[in-house]
Design an enzyme around this catalytic site. Structure first.
Site, mmCIF file in Angstrom:
data_model
loop_
_atom_site.group_PDB
_atom_site.id
_atom_site.type_symbol
_atom_site.label_atom_id
_atom_site.label_comp_id
_atom_site.label_asym_id
_atom_site.label_seq_id
_atom_site.Cartn_x
_atom_site.Cartn_y
_atom_site.Cartn_z
ATOM 1 N N SER A 1 0.727 -1.294 0.017
ATOM 2 C CA SER A 1 0.114 -0.084 -0.015
ATOM 3 C C SER A 1 0.883 1.457 -0.085
ATOM 4 O O SER A 1 0.453 2.459 -0.372
ATOM 5 C CB SER A 1 -0.948 -0.100 1.231
ATOM 6 O OG SER A 1 -0.024 -0.181 2.346
ATOM 7 N N ASP B 1 -4.177 6.648 10.212
ATOM 8 C CA ASP B 1 -4.011 5.317 10.623
ATOM 9 C C ASP B 1 -2.589 5.405 11.502
ATOM 10 O O ASP B 1 -2.296 4.408 11.862
ATOM 11 C CB ASP B 1 -4.054 4.238 9.723
ATOM 12 C CG ASP B 1 -3.257 4.598 8.309
ATOM 13 O OD1 ASP B 1 -2.470 5.338 8.453
ATOM 14 O OD2 ASP B 1 -3.516 3.912 7.422
ATOM 15 N N HIS C 1 0.289 4.897 6.893
ATOM 16 C CA HIS C 1 0.410 5.343 5.445
ATOM 17 C C HIS C 1 0.812 6.853 5.415
ATOM 18 O O HIS C 1 0.187 7.621 6.046
ATOM 19 C CB HIS C 1 -0.752 5.091 4.642
ATOM 20 C CG HIS C 1 -1.210 3.732 4.862
ATOM 21 N ND1 HIS C 1 -2.077 3.035 5.826
ATOM 22 C CD2 HIS C 1 -0.726 2.558 3.875
ATOM 23 C CE1 HIS C 1 -2.289 1.596 5.464
ATOM 24 N NE2 HIS C 1 -1.228 1.397 4.266
#
Length: 251
Positions: free
Chosen positions: A73, A222, A225
């Protein structure tokens, strides 16, 4: 019995019409043949032009070089409004600004583990790749995957690239886990990447999230990221190593 003048006149008229019809048919046939010839010639010219265009495009495409980012990701640009803001896109912009003939391919998949990367690497290598940047392992660490398993999967990916594309330069991106994973696991996880880079004699980015990981304002909610600003720093971390390989390829 002699023909009457009227009969002879009719015959002459009919014969004349018949001859005219024959002439018309010949002219029509000649016109059709000429038209077909011109059409064939025109089609041949079009086909020729198309072939020249295709060959030109193919030459143009194959004359460039490819940098492929194979990751999770972070590479994919998870959570960004525009995936071009992810570090591979930023690096493409830098390459373009320097006038370098390289195309960046973003092969990041959110949630990808080392096992997932291992399962798709064969398919990914069905293209010419000059520089292969391997950015996987973070999701293994977050899931507590055994260190030996993660290392074996990453080694298998490296082996596959070396075997199937021996001229490809490989870059390994190092990753680190937060301390809450436990000191032993955290240390062993970090060592995976150092050992792999050394054992395989490949280019190494010690920690791809250097100066970004753990910095609140550079990460999304979060805490994992990077934001668009964070990705700019990640791109610089990658570029420090990538630039040297590009210079080697130029030479």
């Amino acid at each position: 019995m002699p023909k009457s003048k009227t009969t002879q006149s009719l015959l002459n008229s009919t014969d004349s019409k018949f001859r005219n019809l024959i002439k018309f048919c010949y002219l029509l046939m000649a016109f059709v043949l000429i038209s077909c010839g011109n059409e064939t010639k025109s089609k041949a010219q079009v086909d020729s032009n198309e072939n020249e265009t295709t060959e030109s495009e193919t030459t143009e495409k194959t004359s460039g070089r490819t940098i492929l980012f194979f990751g999770d990701s972070i590479t994919a640009g998870y959570g960004l409004d525009d995936t071009n803001d992810a570090f591979p896109g930023i690096i493409q912009g830098k390459i373009d600004s320097l006038g370098l003939n390289y195309e960046v391919v973003n092969s990041g998949v959110s949630g990808e583990t080392s096992a997932g990367g291992r399962s798709r690497i064969e398919w990914i290598l069905n293209q010419n790749i000059d520089i292969f940047v391997l950015e996987l392992g973070a999701n293994d660490g977050l899931r507590g995957v055994a260190i030996t398993e993660t290392k074996a999967n990453l080694q298998a990916i490296i082996d596959t690239v070396k075997s199937k594309s021996p001229n490809t330069k490989i870059v390994l991106a190092g990753m680190q886990m937060p301390p809450n994973m436990g000191q032993e696991y955290t240390t062993q996880f970090k060592d995976i990447f150092t050992e792999l880079a050394s054992e395989n004699n490949i280019a190494f980015i010690p920690f791809i999230l250097e100066d970004v990981g753990g910095v609140k304002e550079l990460n999304q909610q979060d805490g994992i990221h990077p934001t668009a600003e964070g990705h700019k720093i990640v791109a610089e971390n990658v570029w420090k190593v990538l630039e040297r390989l590009i210079d080697e390829k130029k030479g």
